[in-house]
Design a protein around this motif. Structure first.
Motif, short mmCIF file in Angstrom:
data_model
loop_
_atom_site.label_atom_id
_atom_site.label_comp_id
_atom_site.label_asym_id
_atom_site.label_seq_id
_atom_site.Cartn_x
_atom_site.Cartn_y
_atom_site.Cartn_z
N TYR A 48 -53.13 38.48 57.98
CA TYR A 48 -54.22 38.24 57.02
C TYR A 48 -55.42 38.01 57.93
O TYR A 48 -55.51 36.96 58.57
CB TYR A 48 -53.86 37.01 56.19
CG TYR A 48 -54.87 36.50 55.20
CD1 TYR A 48 -55.88 37.30 54.67
CD2 TYR A 48 -54.79 35.17 54.74
CE1 TYR A 48 -56.78 36.80 53.74
CE2 TYR A 48 -55.68 34.66 53.81
CZ TYR A 48 -56.68 35.48 53.32
OH TYR A 48 -57.57 34.98 52.40
N PRO A 49 -56.29 39.02 58.09
CA PRO A 49 -57.25 38.97 59.20
C PRO A 49 -58.03 37.65 59.27
O PRO A 49 -58.46 37.12 58.24
CB PRO A 49 -58.19 40.14 58.91
CG PRO A 49 -57.35 41.11 58.15
CD PRO A 49 -56.44 40.26 57.30
N HIS A 51 -57.01 34.73 59.89
CA HIS A 51 -56.29 33.55 59.40
C HIS A 51 -55.08 33.28 60.30
O HIS A 51 -54.50 34.22 60.84
CB HIS A 51 -55.81 33.75 57.96
CG HIS A 51 -56.92 33.73 56.94
ND1 HIS A 51 -57.72 34.82 56.71
CD2 HIS A 51 -57.34 32.75 56.11
CE1 HIS A 51 -58.61 34.50 55.77
NE2 HIS A 51 -58.40 33.26 55.39
N ALA A 95 -59.74 43.91 50.89
CA ALA A 95 -58.91 43.81 52.09
C ALA A 95 -59.02 45.10 52.89
O ALA A 95 -58.70 46.17 52.39
CB ALA A 95 -57.45 43.52 51.71
N ASN A 105 -52.95 47.18 53.35
CA ASN A 105 -52.20 46.45 54.35
C ASN A 105 -51.62 45.22 53.64
O ASN A 105 -52.35 44.34 53.21
CB ASN A 105 -53.18 46.09 55.46
CG ASN A 105 -52.61 45.11 56.45
OD1 ASN A 105 -51.78 44.28 56.13
ND2 ASN A 105 -53.07 45.21 57.66
N SER A 108 -52.44 41.44 54.54
CA SER A 108 -53.79 40.97 54.24
C SER A 108 -53.98 40.78 52.74
O SER A 108 -54.67 39.86 52.30
CB SER A 108 -54.86 41.89 54.84
OG SER A 108 -54.81 43.15 54.28
N SER A 121 -57.77 46.89 47.49
CA SER A 121 -57.66 47.61 48.75
C SER A 121 -57.40 49.09 48.47
O SER A 121 -56.83 49.44 47.44
CB SER A 121 -56.53 47.00 49.60
OG SER A 121 -56.66 47.40 50.94
N ASN A 180 -63.02 41.27 53.80
CA ASN A 180 -62.34 40.71 54.97
C ASN A 180 -61.66 41.82 55.75
O ASN A 180 -60.76 42.49 55.25
CB ASN A 180 -61.29 39.68 54.51
CG ASN A 180 -60.60 39.01 55.68
OD1 ASN A 180 -61.11 39.03 56.82
ND2 ASN A 180 -59.46 38.41 55.43
N GLY A 181 -62.12 42.04 57.00
CA GLY A 181 -61.48 43.07 57.81
C GLY A 181 -61.67 42.83 59.28
O GLY A 181 -62.60 42.13 59.71
N CYS A 182 -60.79 43.39 60.07
CA CYS A 182 -60.89 43.32 61.52
C CYS A 182 -60.61 44.71 62.09
O CYS A 182 -59.84 45.48 61.51
CB CYS A 182 -59.89 42.31 62.10
SG CYS A 182 -60.27 41.90 63.82
N CYS A 444 -58.53 41.10 67.61
CA CYS A 444 -58.27 40.52 66.27
C CYS A 444 -57.34 39.31 66.30
O CYS A 444 -57.01 38.76 65.25
CB CYS A 444 -57.70 41.56 65.30
SG CYS A 444 -58.83 42.92 64.96
#
Ligand SMILES: *[C@@H]1O[C@H](CO)[C@@H](O)[C@H](O)[C@H]1NC(C)=O
Ligand SMILES: *[C@@H]1O[C@H](CO)[C@@H](O)[C@H](O)[C@H]1NC(C)=O
Ligand SMILES: *[C@@H]1O[C@H](CO)[C@@H](O)[C@H](O)[C@H]1NC(C)=O
Ligand SMILES: *[C@@H]1O[C@H](CO)[C@@H](O)[C@H](O)[C@H]1NC(C)=O
Ligand SMILES: *[C@@H]1O[C@H](CO)[C@@H](O)[C@H](O)[C@H]1NC(C)=O
Ligand SMILES: *[C@@H]1O[C@H](CO)[C@@H](O)[C@H](O)[C@H]1NC(C)=O
Ligand SMILES: *[C@@H]1O[C@H](CO)[C@@H](O)[C@H](O)[C@H]1NC(C)=O
Ligand SMILES: *[C@@H]1O[C@H](CO)[C@@H](O)[C@H](O)[C@H]1NC(C)=O
Ligand SMILES: *[C@@H]1O[C@H](CO)[C@@H](O)[C@H](O)[C@H]1NC(C)=O
Length: 513
Positions: A48-49, A51, A95, A105, A108, A121, A180-182, A444
């Motif tokens: 969960y990017p 986190h 996500a 994903n 996430s 997503s 929220n993303g990486c 990440c």
């Protein structure tokens, strides 16, 4: 953060509850809805990017799955919207994806759901990452619509779809929406801010893969340089040099903790280690001149034949085994370069458009030619480096980027260069966009440095309460003896500095300077 809960019954989770979204230029092909109960998942750090690791248990949600197309483009895009059946926090979270995936994903999505968000997503039209399944229409012909969906278009589509599905289900839209993303998800966050400034109120764009099309090509530069030199070093040599740099510069920040706080200060000469015997798990090696030369280049930059900068290098502290990987037939045997797989695929499919392309036929001269072709062909579509965020600013959006200072895949300086470009255009940047560099953190997550596992809460507080973040709270994973380092991660360009006394594991004993 005050969150109010909204409960809803199971019975509403049927496809008849939902209207097809009104999304200009699209046609919905199917929509299904299915209640999922007692859902559990174990999520690793960053799954969960941004986190920490967590186990989610007993979640109940309505899983809405929709397939749509852009008529005439022959695409088929899957979007999922997960709607909490109890405890909805009245917010949407988009996500993001990673690598060549646009999203869907599961960790996430599950993580966001466990925080009470409704989640949206998209797969941008390709379910699996493998470029051989989606990059080309046929040998010689790139699927430009697929690339465009991956680059940008599907992201705004998903935001529109998510908001529409939420409205249908709860009878109200989300009060706030967050991205929220990486990595590729970070790039997606930036492209949303650049092109779809109304889609999300808050964006977390971590370790963003900016300059996608040239940066992926750039990953091939180091292997080509090594091949030109003639001798391919073993992974153990590269690994040992990476660790030697950490050992040499660890104490620069006043604390010996295997973390380089400020790689810019680090002075380390890999050539001084040539001829030394080193051991790695399962093998030994002698550091070669070629290894030192490769490492020195990777720590420097990707440059033109005349020495001007094309792309920043990796920081001291990053493990160079991604940029300079190899496999050897046996201990001490002959080694072959293994380029960063995404770079190899990018060149194979999007540059040469030949599934059977053999990267070892490339030369540095080809590389420079490809650099310009890549920029001319793809930058407008996918580089995601437009520094003009005036639309996002006007919409009242807030964005945070954090980037590991030991990132081995996406150079940390890619995001500071972007940040500086935005700042040059708008000196008021700090009112809506802030950058944080996390010492000792890999791509990440991972690494023994300071991980900002609470940055998402910080973003929400900025959007909803106007609390602009000066620092992120960083915490390390437990060391072998169970110690956890706590330390502020400072807003760029400041760096955390030990105050000189007191317990180094406590954040209070550090300041931003
Ligand atoms: C819920 O899931 C857990 C873990 O998978 C399982 O042990 C438990 O039996 C399940 N409960 C119900 C009511 O299905
Ligand atoms: C998740 O559950 C597994 C198995 O029970 C456990 O080993 C792990 O420590 C848990 N992780 C977290 C972050 O709680
Ligand atoms: C699981 O969630 C359901 C639905 O919210 C709830 O009724 C039940 O008590 C929960 N079970 C556990 C073990 O927490
Ligand atoms: C959600 O629905 C889609 C489409 O039916 C399915 O593929 C996916 O596995 C479902 N996810 C969960 C967590 O049940
Ligand atoms: C390194 O190992 C090789 C082979 O085992 C040996 O011949 C050489 O003397 C060693 N070099 C150093 C500097 O220890
Ligand atoms: C590099 O330098 C050479 C010799 O000075 C010059 O001929 C060439 O045009 C330069 N190339 C670039 C890309 O600047
Ligand atoms: C990153 O940028 C800083 C500031 O411009 C510079 O000092 C440093 O050498 C750069 N590092 C790399 C690896 O490019
Ligand atoms: C290096 O390449 C090997 C062989 O392809 C692969 O198994 C390994 O994961 C790679 N290592 C890194 C650090 O990328
Ligand atoms: C190729 O790109 C480089 C770097 O962006 C630029 O300096 C050069 O002028 C370009 N050359 C051509 C022929 O477009």
């Amino acid at each position: 953060m005050k969150l109010s809960a909204t409960n809803i019954t199971h019975a509403a989770c049927i496809s008849r509850s939902f209207l097809y979204p009104d999304l200009f230029g699209s046609k919905t092909l199917s929509l299904t809805a299915e209640a999922v109960t007692n859902y559990s998942l174990s999520i690793e750090q960053g799954g969960y990017p941004s986190h920490d690791a967590r186990n989610v248990t007993n979640l109940s949600f309505c899983n809405v799955s929709l397939i749509y197309t852009h008529p005439g483009q022959h695409d088929s895009i899957n979007v999922q919207v997960w709607l909490p059946l109890n405890g909805w926090n009245q917010r949407l979270q988009g996500a993001g994806g990673g690598g060549f995936l646009a999203g869907l994903n599961v960790p996430s999505m599950a993580g966001a759901l466990s925080d009470g968000f409704a989640v949206v997503s998209t797969d941008a039209g390709h379910k699996i990452e493998d470029a051989s399944t989606w990059a080309l229409l046929s040998p010689g012909n790139v699927d430009l619509y697929a690339l465009q969906n991956y680059a940008s278009v599907s992201l705004n589509d998903a935001a529109v779809i998510g908001k529409s599905i939420i409205q249908n289900f709860y009878g109200q839209g989300p009060i706030r929406s967050y991205w929220n993303g990486c990595s590729n998800g970070g790039r997606q966050g930036l492209v949303i801010a650049q092109r779809y400034p109304d889609a999300y109120d808050g964006i977390l764009a971590a370790a963003p893969g900016i300059d996608w099309n040239t940066a992926l090509l750039g990953g091939m530069y180091f292997p080509l340089q090594v091949l030109k030199g003639g001798h391919v070093p073993a992974p153990c040599e590269i690994y040992a040099l990476s660790l030697a740099a950490v050992a040499a510069c660890d104490a620069d920040d006043g604390v010996v903790d295997d973390i380089i706080s400020n790689p810019e200060q680090c002075r380390f000469d890999p050539f001084a280690l040539v001829g030394q015997n080193v051991t790695c798990p399962g093998m030994t090696a002698t550091i070669s001149h070629a290894a030192a030369q490769g490492a020195a280049m990777a720590w420097d930059a990707v440059r033109t034949a005349n020495g001007s900068l094309l792309m920043p290098g990796l920081n001291y502290g990053a493990l160079l085994n991604v940029a300079l990987n190899s496999t050897c037939d046996n201990q001490g045997g002959k080694c072959k370069m293994v380029p960063f797989p995404y770079s190899e695929e990018f060149i194979r499919y999007w540059m040469f458009k030949r599934p059977d392309f053999d990267w070892t036929t490339l030369t540095l001269t080809d590389f420079y030619r490809l650099w310009n072709i890549s920029a001319n062909t793809y930058s407008d579509m996918i580089a995601s480096n437009n520094p003009d965020l005036s639309g996002f600013r006007a919409a009242g959006g807030k964005m945070i980027t954090w980037h590991g200072l030991a990132d081995p895949a996406v150079p940390t300086n890619i995001s500071s260069i972007y940040y500086n470009n935005v700042a040059q255009l708008d000196p008021g940047i700090n009112e809506y966009y802030r950058l944080f560099q996390a010492p000792g953190i890999s791509h990440c997550g991972g690494g023994n440095g300071l991980y900002p596992g609470h940055v998402f809460e910080t973003l929400i507080a900025w959007v909803e309460e106007g609390k602009a973040p000066e620092i992120l709270q960083g915490a390390s994973l437990p060391t072998e003896n169970g110690t956890i380092y706590h330390r502020p991660i400072c807003a760029y360009p400041l760096m955390a500095k030990y105050k000189g006394k007191g317990d180094v594991t406590l954040a209070d004993n550090w300041k931003c300077a």
